[in-house]
Scaffold this active site. Sequence first.
Site, PDB file in Angstrom:
ATOM      1  N   CYS A  60      39.411  39.587  34.760  1.00 12.99           N
ATOM      2  CA  CYS A  60      39.098  39.163  36.137  1.00 12.99           C
ATOM      3  C   CYS A  60      37.783  39.794  36.599  1.00 12.99           C
ATOM      4  O   CYS A  60      36.948  39.126  37.215  1.00 12.99           O
ATOM      5  CB  CYS A  60      40.226  39.547  37.079  1.00 12.99           C
ATOM      6  SG  CYS A  60      41.801  38.767  36.702  1.00 12.99           S
ATOM      7  N   ALA A  61      37.607  41.069  36.297  1.00 12.60           N
ATOM      8  CA  ALA A  61      36.377  41.767  36.676  1.00 12.60           C
ATOM      9  C   ALA A  61      35.175  41.131  35.973  1.00 12.60           C
ATOM     10  O   ALA A  61      34.148  40.850  36.601  1.00 12.60           O
ATOM     11  CB  ALA A  61      36.490  43.248  36.333  1.00 12.60           C
TER      12      ALA A  61
END
Length: 175
Positions: A60-61
């Site tokens: 996600c990052a």
Amino acid sequence: MAEIKLQGNPINTNGDLPHVGSPAPDFKLTNKDLQDVSLADFADKRKLISIVPSLDTPVCADSTKKFNEMVASRPDLEILIVSADLPFAMSRFCAAENLERVTVLSMMRDRNFAKDYGVLIQDGPLAGITARGVVVLDTDNLVMHAELVSEIGDEPDYDAAFAALDDRANLSPTQ
């Protein structure tokens, strides 16, 4: 209901992403200033909605950083990152990573976004948060591209998402 995988194990979402060519469901999400926003707050811009389980995970990052980088020179585009994370945590992440081109939005007050977009995970260890997906909208909030990532640990197809942002002619119902 769509089936995705978590480390190869099947899990299910509550539905399907909106179809290409259809109007996007409106939403009420909370921004970093704890204000509720909807699609109307992003009127007259093309929008890429990156739906992520949590910015506190590597994929996600990484995808959020990649989308930020890809739109650095595109003021005509709005990148919306939607997760179940609290706005405070999302803002800290963006500040630490110097991400200035993404708008983080939280489902902290209302989970209807996940339900309406068909990404609410129904079973398994991640039940109650979202699957990973990308939805691209034109200025009229018509869906130009929709991708539900089949393995939650994989990154989305960045090239397909950005091709959709630049190609309004792709509104065929076969996608």
